[in-house]
Design a protein around this motif. Structure first.
Motif, PDB file in Angstrom:
ATOM      1  N   GLY B 216       0.814  -1.214   0.000  1.00  0.00           N
ATOM      2  CA  GLY B 216       0.000   0.000   0.000  1.00  0.00           C
ATOM      3  C   GLY B 216       0.842   1.257   0.000  1.00  0.00           C
ATOM      4  N   VAL B 217       1.786   1.366   0.917  1.00  0.00           N
ATOM      5  CA  VAL B 217       2.580   2.598   0.987  1.00  0.00           C
ATOM      6  C   VAL B 217       3.474   2.721  -0.240  1.00  0.00           C
ATOM      7  N   SER B 218       3.903   1.587  -0.785  1.00  0.00           N
ATOM      8  CA  SER B 218       4.753   1.628  -1.976  1.00  0.00           C
ATOM      9  C   SER B 218       3.971   2.097  -3.197  1.00  0.00           C
ATOM     10  N   SER B 219       2.696   1.791  -3.234  1.00  0.00           N
ATOM     11  CA  SER B 219       1.900   2.234  -4.380  1.00  0.00           C
ATOM     12  C   SER B 219       1.625   3.729  -4.323  1.00  0.00           C
ATOM     13  N   ILE B 220       1.646   4.314  -3.117  1.00  0.00           N
ATOM     14  CA  ILE B 220       1.449   5.763  -3.000  1.00  0.00           C
ATOM     15  C   ILE B 220       2.746   6.512  -3.285  1.00  0.00           C
ATOM     16  N   TYR B 221       3.848   6.022  -2.732  1.00  0.00           N
ATOM     17  CA  TYR B 221       5.150   6.697  -2.860  1.00  0.00           C
ATOM     18  C   TYR B 221       6.159   5.745  -3.485  1.00  0.00           C
ATOM     19  N   PRO B 222       5.957   5.332  -4.708  1.00  0.00           N
ATOM     20  CA  PRO B 222       6.846   4.305  -5.289  1.00  0.00           C
ATOM     21  C   PRO B 222       8.284   4.786  -5.407  1.00  0.00           C
ATOM     22  N   ASP B 223       9.184   3.977  -4.874  1.00  0.00           N
ATOM     23  CA  ASP B 223      10.605   4.253  -5.045  1.00  0.00           C
ATOM     24  C   ASP B 223      11.021   3.775  -6.433  1.00  0.00           C
ATOM     25  N   GLY B 224      12.270   4.064  -6.786  1.00  0.00           N
ATOM     26  CA  GLY B 224      12.729   3.774  -8.138  1.00  0.00           C
ATOM     27  C   GLY B 224      12.514   2.346  -8.587  1.00  0.00           C
ATOM     28  N   GLY B 225      12.772   1.391  -7.710  1.00  0.00           N
ATOM     29  CA  GLY B 225      12.701   0.002  -8.128  1.00  0.00           C
ATOM     30  C   GLY B 225      11.356  -0.651  -7.978  1.00  0.00           C
ATOM     31  N   PHE B 226      10.385   0.084  -7.448  1.00  0.00           N
ATOM     32  CA  PHE B 226       9.099  -0.540  -7.160  1.00  0.00           C
ATOM     33  C   PHE B 226       8.427  -1.082  -8.419  1.00  0.00           C
ATOM     34  N   ALA B 227       8.399  -0.260  -9.450  1.00  0.00           N
ATOM     35  CA  ALA B 227       7.683  -0.665 -10.662  1.00  0.00           C
ATOM     36  C   ALA B 227       8.350  -1.843 -11.356  1.00  0.00           C
ATOM     37  N   THR B 228       9.655  -1.934 -11.255  1.00  0.00           N
ATOM     38  CA  THR B 228      10.352  -3.008 -11.956  1.00  0.00           C
ATOM     39  C   THR B 228      10.479  -4.270 -11.108  1.00  0.00           C
ATOM     40  N   ALA B 229      10.376  -4.124  -9.792  1.00  0.00           N
ATOM     41  CA  ALA B 229      10.572  -5.292  -8.919  1.00  0.00           C
ATOM     42  C   ALA B 229       9.282  -6.030  -8.612  1.00  0.00           C
ATOM     43  N   THR B 230       8.162  -5.384  -8.800  1.00  0.00           N
ATOM     44  CA  THR B 230       6.877  -6.005  -8.451  1.00  0.00           C
ATOM     45  C   THR B 230       5.951  -6.012  -9.648  1.00  0.00           C
ATOM     46  N   GLY B 231       4.889  -6.759  -9.525  1.00  0.00           N
ATOM     47  CA  GLY B 231       3.884  -6.825 -10.575  1.00  0.00           C
ATOM     48  C   GLY B 231       2.501  -6.544 -10.014  1.00  0.00           C
ATOM     49  N   ALA B 232       1.517  -6.695 -10.851  1.00  0.00           N
ATOM     50  CA  ALA B 232       0.145  -6.381 -10.443  1.00  0.00           C
ATOM     51  C   ALA B 232      -0.825  -7.387 -11.054  1.00  0.00           C
ATOM     52  N   ILE B 233      -1.983  -7.460 -10.451  1.00  0.00           N
ATOM     53  CA  ILE B 233      -3.074  -8.285 -10.965  1.00  0.00           C
ATOM     54  C   ILE B 233      -4.278  -7.376 -11.183  1.00  0.00           C
ATOM     55  N   GLU B 234      -4.878  -7.505 -12.340  1.00  0.00           N
ATOM     56  CA  GLU B 234      -6.082  -6.741 -12.658  1.00  0.00           C
ATOM     57  C   GLU B 234      -7.179  -7.681 -13.113  1.00  0.00           C
ATOM     58  N   ASP B 270     -14.193  -3.707 -11.542  1.00  0.00           N
ATOM     59  CA  ASP B 270     -12.753  -3.737 -11.826  1.00  0.00           C
ATOM     60  C   ASP B 270     -11.936  -3.616 -10.540  1.00  0.00           C
ATOM     61  N   PHE B 271     -10.879  -4.412 -10.463  1.00  0.00           N
ATOM     62  CA  PHE B 271      -9.945  -4.291  -9.348  1.00  0.00           C
ATOM     63  C   PHE B 271      -8.518  -4.324  -9.867  1.00  0.00           C
ATOM     64  N   ARG B 272      -7.643  -3.836  -9.019  1.00  0.00           N
ATOM     65  CA  ARG B 272      -6.205  -3.889  -9.320  1.00  0.00           C
ATOM     66  C   ARG B 272      -5.468  -4.043  -7.995  1.00  0.00           C
TER      67      ARG B 272
END
Lengths: 239, 335
Positions: B216-234, B270-272
């Motif tokens: 949750g906190v990472s999705s609000i304030y993503p650090d540099g590696g957040f987008a590349t290190a994690t994935g998502a489900i929609e 819809d969810f993500r």
């Protein structure tokens, strides 16, 4: 008639128990010339790999209990096992001495995982998930010991034991599987060859073995070693 | 520029009045204003806060200061999030007053029985930028700042970490479960700091952030590696082909056991769920029908659907780093 009967009886005894009590049969045949394995052998064939239970993965909450690390509360349970299936295999070996040989083997299979979700605290229906098969390749090295003095069937069949280690690669990008495991195994079996020439096995033959395998790593919910059994039958050629 | 107050945080212990319930997910603070959905967040990298000087039995001002420092540190230390906090001093200013200070302290609110703490956030309704956030702890309840907790006293640090989560922009997560035993209903467990109910007095097991909080906190304030290190489900949650609003979608990583969830937040169902470590996931959907919808959706005009059965998706969902696994459609049945 009586001698022939004894001979047949002895063959049966050796055939059934030779893998387990080679020393006894060796004593019975010690006056015969010893037939040795071929210098090199190759083989290809099929096998069967038994199912293997994986660890249970519970969905847990931190328990509302005293202490810094209270007992977890189980929300639902997830159990998984690899299902049994066929495997294709091949191997090549050389016999370093009359009794001892080494071999490298390769196996490929497409096992599937069966997952069951149970014990949901809100009574969600139990659910089974059978994944699409994933690709599993295995490379192994074994050392074998042939019981030459326990040969039977006119010396064309020899029992052996073996032990070895290897690596298993499990991969399926669609299922998010990309795992590497180590394997340790031991087993026993016999080899049959169509010809004996100059006291060495020659020509086309068959090999059957059964093995107990410990897998360390790979697809699993937890660290640790899992065991399974496997049997293989290959057509072989002895040089 | 319009501004308004948004009440976001209630940590209560009205356990006996609740029926059996559950579940799971991080939940961001947002407001629907004039047809727009605004998510709340601080815009500056480091947020300053003050500690009110008032002490209460069991907790000195210095202890409150120390506890809040540790609470904020837990959020600040999340490796995939970029948000920091700085103590700016003690103050006589009371919390919950719009004075330009982010004030944290005790207030005596005996009429709010069962309310342990509350975070009041003021934000820009156009940009979602948080301009002030105050936290108060109810001194009408018994508190402890002891490292190992104290019998019959609520653990201040556990509640402080929860309120600090509201401070950064998180709403409540339903990742917890009440059970009935011997005629009593009690909280059996929780797996998110942001679950809206506290553990029993004396229990300190829920001080550290869980996977749901970290995502949750990472999705609000993503650090540099957040987008590349994690994935998502929609995906979508549907009942008879129609989308459901407010359904909880829980993702269990079968390799690590991490639990992260999200809500379906459109009428289309819809969810993500973001911030997921790569791996295989079991998906579970459930209604928030037991714990009180208003603990998660304060706007009563939001039509939250609760009339369906908890359901598992009959397949795994594979998550890879840096990508989204889409089209995860979960069909549920009526209860």
């Amino acid at each position: 008639m009586r001698a022939a009967t004894r001979k047949v009886w002895r063959r049966l005894v050796v055939g059934v128990c030779g893998l387990l009590v080679p020393a006894a049969t060796a004593i019975a045949q010690e006056d015969r010339p010893v037939v040795r394995p071929s210098r090199a052998e190759i083989g290809v064939g099929i096998g069967w790999v038994g199912q293997s239970d994986l660890a249970t993965r519970d969905a847990t909450f931190t328990g509302n209990s005293p202490g810094a690390e209270p007992d977890p509360f189980v929300f639902f349970r997830v159990n998984e096992r690899t299902r049994s299936g066929l495997v294709g295999s091949g191997w090549a070996g050389v016999n370093l001495t009359d009794s001892v040989g080494v071999e490298v083997g390769f196996a490929y299979s497409q096992p599937s995982l069966k997952t069951t979700i149970t014990d949901d605290v809100e009574d969600a229906a139990d659910t089974s998930i059978v994944t699409a098969t994933f690709n599993q390749t295995q490379v192994e090295g074994n050392i074998l010991y042939h019981f030459n003095k326990a040969r039977y069937d006119n010396d064309r069949t020899v029992p052996f034991v073996f032990a070895g280690a290897g690596v298993i690669k499990q991969r399926d990008t669609g299922e998010g599987i990309d795992e590497t495991a180590q394997l340790y195994q031991a087993g026993l079996g016999f080899k049959w060859f169509s010809k004996i020439r100059q006291l060495r096995a020659r020509g086309i033959g068959l090999r059957f073995d059964a093995r107990y395998v410990l897998r360390d790593g790979g697809v699993d919910f937890a660290e640790g070693r899992r065991s399974f059994v496997a049997v293989n039958m290959t057509t072989t050629f002895a040089f | 520029m319009n501004r308004r107050f948004l009440f976001v945080s209630v940590v209560a212990l009205l356990l006996a009045s609740l029926g059996g319930l559950s579940v799971d997910a991080y939940h961001l603070q947002f407001a629907d204003i004039d047809g727009r959905r605004v998510f709340l967040r601080w815009m500056q990298p480091t947020v300053r806060y003050s500690i009110n000087t008032r002490a209460v039995p069991g907790v000195t001002t210095a202890q409150l200061q120390s506890v809040m420092a540790r609470a904020f540190e837990r959020w600040q230390n999340v490796g995939t999030a970029a948000i920091g906090f700085q103590f700016s001093g003690v103050t006589s200013a009371a919390p919950l007053e719009f004075d330009g200070l982010n004030t944290i302290g005790f207030l005596d609110e005996p009429e709010l029985e069962g309310l342990l703490g509350l975070t009041l956030t003021t934000f820009d309704t156009v940009t979602g930028e948080v301009v002030e956030s105050d936290i108060f702890f109810n001194s009408a309840e018994p508190w402890s700042a002891a490292a190992d907790g104290e019998t019959d006293r609520f653990d201040l640090e556990s509640v402080a970490v929860h309120e600090a989560g509201h401070f950064v922009g998180l709403d409540h997560s339903p990742l917890g479960f009440f059970e009935e035993r011997d005629g009593d209903v009690r909280l059996a467990g929780a797996e998110a700091i942001m679950f809206p109910f506290a553990f029993d007095p004396g229990n300190i097991g829920l001080r550290a952030l869980r996977a749901d909080d970290v995502a949750g906190v990472s999705s609000i304030y993503p650090d540099g590696g957040f987008a590349t290190a994690t994935g998502a489900i929609e995906g979508r949650v549907t009942l008879g082909g129609a989308g459901l609003y407010g359904a909880h979608v829980l993702a269990l990583n079968v390799s690590t056991g991490a639990l992260v969830g999200g809500f379906s937040l459109t009428g289309n169902g819809d969810f993500r769920i973001g911030g997921l470590e790569p791996g295989r996931y079991v998906i579970r959907v459930e209604p928030i029908d037991d714990i009180g919808v208003d603990n998660f959706f304060q706007d009563p005009s939001i039509p939250v659907d609760v009339g369906f059965r908890p359901t598992f998706l009959d397949r795994f969902v594979s998550v890879t780093a840096g990508s989204t696994s889409g089209n995860v459609d979960v069909q549920v049945a009526t209860q």
